[in-house]
Scaffold this motif. Structure first.
Motif, PDB file in Angstrom:
ATOM      1  N   TYR A 241       1.322  47.931  34.512  1.00 45.47           N
ATOM      2  CA  TYR A 241       1.131  47.975  33.744  1.00 45.47           C
ATOM      3  C   TYR A 241      -0.068  48.778  32.826  1.00 45.47           C
ATOM      4  CZ  TYR A 241      -2.687  45.220  35.991  1.00 45.47           C
ATOM      5  OH  TYR A 241      -4.200  45.457  36.592  1.00 45.47           O
ATOM      6  N   CYS A 242      -0.597  49.433  33.492  1.00 41.33           N
ATOM      7  CA  CYS A 242      -2.089  50.469  33.099  1.00 41.33           C
ATOM      8  C   CYS A 242      -1.745  51.331  32.177  1.00 41.33           C
ATOM      9  CB  CYS A 242      -3.255  49.710  34.172  1.00 41.33           C
ATOM     10  SG  CYS A 242      -4.517  50.973  33.242  1.00 41.33           S
TER      11      CYS A 242
ATOM     12  N   THR B 183     -17.267  51.649  31.587  1.00 42.38           N
ATOM     13  CA  THR B 183     -15.400  51.354  32.506  1.00 42.38           C
ATOM     14  C   THR B 183     -14.919  51.799  32.167  1.00 42.38           C
ATOM     15  OG1 THR B 183     -13.255  49.982  32.251  1.00 42.38           O
ATOM     16  CG2 THR B 183     -15.330  50.521  29.834  1.00 42.38           C
ATOM     17  N   GLY B 184     -13.583  52.309  32.548  1.00 48.36           N
ATOM     18  CA  GLY B 184     -12.364  53.724  32.900  1.00 48.36           C
ATOM     19  C   GLY B 184     -11.394  53.538  32.026  1.00 48.36           C
ATOM     20  N   GLY B 185     -10.685  54.208  32.668  1.00 42.13           N
ATOM     21  CA  GLY B 185     -10.385  54.974  33.905  1.00 42.13           C
ATOM     22  C   GLY B 185     -11.369  54.053  35.087  1.00 42.13           C
ATOM     23  N   GLU B 186     -11.277  54.840  36.019  1.00 44.18           N
ATOM     24  CA  GLU B 186     -12.234  53.726  37.093  1.00 44.18           C
ATOM     25  C   GLU B 186     -13.865  54.256  37.570  1.00 44.18           C
ATOM     26  OE1 GLU B 186     -12.110  51.261  38.984  1.00 44.18           O
ATOM     27  OE2 GLU B 186     -14.089  51.519  39.917  1.00 44.18           O
TER      28      GLU B 186
ATOM     29  N   THR C 228     -16.684  47.404  34.612  1.00 41.35           N
ATOM     30  CA  THR C 228     -15.662  47.246  35.892  1.00 41.35           C
ATOM     31  C   THR C 228     -15.109  47.802  35.951  1.00 41.35           C
ATOM     32  OG1 THR C 228     -15.213  45.543  33.314  1.00 41.35           O
ATOM     33  CG2 THR C 228     -13.275  46.358  34.877  1.00 41.35           C
ATOM     34  N   THR C 229     -14.420  47.036  37.433  1.00 38.33           N
ATOM     35  CA  THR C 229     -14.273  48.353  38.187  1.00 38.33           C
ATOM     36  C   THR C 229     -13.682  47.786  38.760  1.00 38.33           C
ATOM     37  OG1 THR C 229     -15.330  49.461  40.356  1.00 38.33           O
ATOM     38  CG2 THR C 229     -15.880  47.523  40.063  1.00 38.33           C
ATOM     39  N   ASN C 230     -11.479  48.956  39.836  1.00 32.69           N
ATOM     40  CA  ASN C 230     -11.352  48.462  40.227  1.00 32.69           C
ATOM     41  C   ASN C 230     -11.840  48.137  42.170  1.00 32.69           C
ATOM     42  OD1 ASN C 230     -11.440  50.516  41.775  1.00 32.69           O
ATOM     43  ND2 ASN C 230      -9.434  51.611  40.762  1.00 32.69           N
TER      44      ASN C 230
ATOM     45  N   SER D  58     -11.819  43.920  38.776  1.00 35.07           N
ATOM     46  CA  SER D  58     -10.104  43.437  38.397  1.00 35.07           C
ATOM     47  C   SER D  58      -9.346  43.558  39.580  1.00 35.07           C
ATOM     48  CB  SER D  58     -10.098  44.827  37.772  1.00 35.07           C
ATOM     49  OG  SER D  58     -10.384  44.815  36.829  1.00 35.07           O
TER      50      SER D  58
ATOM     51  N   VAL E  48      -5.142  40.327  35.396  1.00 35.43           N
ATOM     52  CA  VAL E  48      -3.776  40.320  34.427  1.00 35.43           C
ATOM     53  C   VAL E  48      -3.133  38.991  34.841  1.00 35.43           C
ATOM     54  CG1 VAL E  48      -2.020  41.878  32.860  1.00 35.43           C
ATOM     55  CG2 VAL E  48      -4.476  42.445  33.888  1.00 35.43           C
TER      56      VAL E  48
ATOM     57  N   VAL F 280      -1.445  40.685  29.551  1.00 35.13           N
ATOM     58  CA  VAL F 280      -0.932  42.193  28.734  1.00 35.13           C
ATOM     59  C   VAL F 280      -0.299  42.194  28.076  1.00 35.13           C
ATOM     60  CG1 VAL F 280       1.402  41.939  29.166  1.00 35.13           C
ATOM     61  CG2 VAL F 280       0.133  43.864  30.526  1.00 35.13           C
ATOM     62  N   MET F 281      -1.136  43.164  27.187  1.00 32.64           N
ATOM     63  CA  MET F 281      -1.044  43.980  26.501  1.00 32.64           C
ATOM     64  C   MET F 281      -0.277  45.116  26.281  1.00 32.64           C
ATOM     65  SD  MET F 281      -4.949  43.458  24.849  1.00 32.64           S
ATOM     66  CE  MET F 281      -5.867  44.033  26.457  1.00 32.64           C
TER      67      MET F 281
ATOM     68  N   ARG G 145       7.014  46.144  29.099  1.00 37.47           N
ATOM     69  CA  ARG G 145       6.481  44.947  28.629  1.00 37.47           C
ATOM     70  C   ARG G 145       6.893  43.329  28.134  1.00 37.47           C
ATOM     71  NH1 ARG G 145       1.755  46.946  30.070  1.00 37.47           N
ATOM     72  NH2 ARG G 145       0.787  49.216  28.924  1.00 37.47           N
TER      73      ARG G 145
ATOM     74  N   MET H 258      -4.943  52.248  28.044  1.00 44.15           N
ATOM     75  CA  MET H 258      -6.233  51.062  28.340  1.00 44.15           C
ATOM     76  C   MET H 258      -7.143  52.598  29.223  1.00 44.15           C
ATOM     77  SD  MET H 258      -7.070  47.652  28.244  1.00 44.15           S
ATOM     78  CE  MET H 258      -7.751  46.239  28.111  1.00 44.15           C
TER      79      MET H 258
HETATM   80  N1  SAM Z   1     -10.397  50.845  36.499  1.00 48.03           N
HETATM   81  C1  SAM Z   1     -11.657  50.046  36.259  1.00 48.03           C
HETATM   82  C2  SAM Z   1     -10.598  48.101  36.510  1.00 48.03           C
HETATM   83  O1  SAM Z   1      -9.954  48.792  37.078  1.00 48.03           O
HETATM   84  O2  SAM Z   1     -11.605  47.053  36.387  1.00 48.03           O
HETATM   85  C3  SAM Z   1     -11.427  49.572  34.593  1.00 48.03           C
HETATM   86  C4  SAM Z   1     -10.479  50.157  33.763  1.00 48.03           C
HETATM   87  S1  SAM Z   1      -9.258  48.674  33.916  1.00 48.03           S
HETATM   88  C5  SAM Z   1      -8.116  50.344  31.879  1.00 48.03           C
HETATM   89  C6  SAM Z   1      -9.854  47.227  32.742  1.00 48.03           C
HETATM   90  C7  SAM Z   1      -9.521  46.180  33.151  1.00 48.03           C
HETATM   91  O3  SAM Z   1      -8.017  46.378  31.956  1.00 48.03           O
HETATM   92  C8  SAM Z   1      -8.460  45.622  33.861  1.00 48.03           C
HETATM   93  O4  SAM Z   1      -8.678  44.032  34.332  1.00 48.03           O
HETATM   94  C9  SAM Z   1      -7.048  46.032  34.545  1.00 48.03           C
HETATM   95  O5  SAM Z   1      -5.958  45.231  34.937  1.00 48.03           O
HETATM   96  C10 SAM Z   1      -6.768  45.606  32.380  1.00 48.03           C
HETATM   97  N2  SAM Z   1      -5.983  46.025  32.355  1.00 48.03           N
HETATM   98  C11 SAM Z   1      -5.386  47.626  32.309  1.00 48.03           C
HETATM   99  N3  SAM Z   1      -4.455  47.501  31.590  1.00 48.03           N
HETATM  100  C12 SAM Z   1      -3.792  46.507  30.363  1.00 48.03           C
HETATM  101  C13 SAM Z   1      -2.950  45.833  29.711  1.00 48.03           C
HETATM  102  N4  SAM Z   1      -1.606  46.882  29.136  1.00 48.03           N
HETATM  103  N5  SAM Z   1      -2.955  44.737  29.505  1.00 48.03           N
HETATM  104  C14 SAM Z   1      -4.003  44.680  29.943  1.00 48.03           C
HETATM  105  N6  SAM Z   1      -5.479  44.275  30.736  1.00 48.03           N
HETATM  106  C15 SAM Z   1      -5.159  45.288  31.132  1.00 48.03           C
END
Ligand code: SAM
Length: 346
Positions: free
Chosen positions: A43-44, A81-84, A113-115, A137, A177, A206-207, A216, A341
């Motif tokens: 979704y990202c 945050t990121g990316g990772e 914020t990290t995976n 996440s 999400v 989800v956005m 989506r 994102m």
């Molecule tokens: N890699 C890190 C992580 O996984 O947390 C930081 C970046 S990630 C883009 C940050 C958050 O955005 C994550 O929780 C991810 O699930 C969420 N995310 C990414 N795309 C999204 C979307 N389209 N709608 C809602 N949340 C989203």
């Protein structure tokens, strides 16, 4: 009335707080330190993402300088945050240098914020840099679903990262999400697991950010529905608790834990938006869901003095929009904004 204007060392400019045209003070900065990630959540990101060439990135020193300007102008909470973020080379140097703003009291909170995939290596160092709370996440506890959702991720690595973070004394909040047909039936189990380990869980809608392969509309699960379903099994007591972000929390009586809801789609929370987002190339986005942005890299590099970059920040904040306008439906195939994102930083 007392004059609260303060002057920064060596700068002749008054360090007035940043306030946007809707009288919202900008006290929260999110910084995406890389657009790269070691996962590809469906979704990202698209599967074949094109990442920025390294030469386009701000150096860690430049990121530190920009963050420090924002802190001088009233930012109290900084999220990396990121990316990772933990895949950026030498990223701990940035945490280390930014921690001086915690020591001085200028910054209330430095967080990330990290995976979670790299947390086992970094958790202790993060704690040593003054980080107290982190967001991890994690959308599922099923290894197979995790692998499909992230396209190749290993759930065990994330779980080991969470263990290490808790052992290092970091408070962990899980962000998930909510995805139709993917984890919707697992949400109670995810919540019981998180609460059983003393962690808050926040659910996110989800956005429509960036082009991805699945539609989506096939992913979108309104949290109003999730909440209604949870209410059939649990007693949810509304809380006033806030973490400076858009989540609205309840206490789940049966587990004793906190559950947050971030609802950009079904309930817009822009009226209290206190944040802006900086990308790893020095682009400042004043709203996650709008295209308008300001380049801070050019003024940053143009002068050793922070004056030009501060002026660019002021001009940008003066254009901060009232809010976003996300729509997900069958007729609208285009995302609300073209960037993923992972570029803007979640
Ligand atoms: N890699 C890190 C992580 O996984 O947390 C930081 C970046 S990630 C883009 C940050 C958050 O955005 C994550 O929780 C991810 O699930 C969420 N995310 C990414 N795309 C999204 C979307 N389209 N709608 C809602 N949340 C989203």
């Amino acid at each position: 009335m007392a004059d609260t204007t303060v002057f920064d060392r060596g700068e002749a400019r008054p360090t007035l707080p940043l306030v946007d045209p809707f009288a919202r003070a900008i006290t929260y900065l999110r910084v995406s330190v890389t657009d790269r990630c070691d996962l590809r959540c469906v979704y990202c990101m698209a599967e074949d993402m094109h990442f920025l060439p390294k030469r386009d990135l701000l150096t860690l020193e430049e990121l530190d300088r920009l963050c420090s300007v924002f802190i001088r102008r009233g930012v109290r909470k900084l999220r990396i945050t990121g990316g990772e973020p933990l895949v950026r080379r030498d990223i701990m140097r940035l945490f280390g240098s930014l921690s001086r703003h915690l020591d001085s009291g200028a910054l209330e909170e430095l967080t990330l914020t990290t995976n979670g995939t790299q947390l086992a290596r970094h958790a202790r160092d993060l704690a040593a840099c003054g980080i107290r709370r982190i967001n991890v996440s994690l959308d599922t506890l099923s290894p197979a679903t995790f692998r499909t959702l992230t396209r190749w991720g290993d759930l065990d690595k994330v779980l080991a990262g969470i263990d290490a973070a808790q052992e290092a004394g970091l408070a962990v909040k899980i962000n998930a999400v909510a995805l139709k047909g993917v984890n919707e039936n697992e949400i109670p189990a995810l919540m019981e697991w998180a609460h059983g380990r003393g962690m808050d869980l926040t659910l996110i809608e989800v956005m429509p950010l960036g082009e991805i392969e699945p539609a989506r509309v096939d992913q979108f699960l309104p949290l109003s529905l999730v909440k209604a379903r949870l209410t059939e099994r649990y007693t949810l007591d509304e809380l006033d608790y806030r973490t400076g972000g858009p989540a609205r929390y309840v206490r789940v009586r049966e587990t004793g834990g906190r559950l947050g809801f971030i609802t950009p789609m079904t309930h817009n929370f822009c009226e209290s938006c206190n944040r802006v987002r900086l990308t790893c190339t020095g682009t400042l986005y004043m709203c996650l869901g709008q295209e308008d942005a300001a380049d801070l890299r050019a003024p940053l590099r143009a002068s050793m003095s922070d004056g030009p970059v501060e002026e660019a920040i002021e001009r940008a904040i003066a254009r901060k929009p009232r809010g976003h306008d996300f729509v997900i439906d069958r007729r609208r195939r285009q995302p609300a904004v073209g960037r993923h994102m992972s570029v803007t930083g979640g």
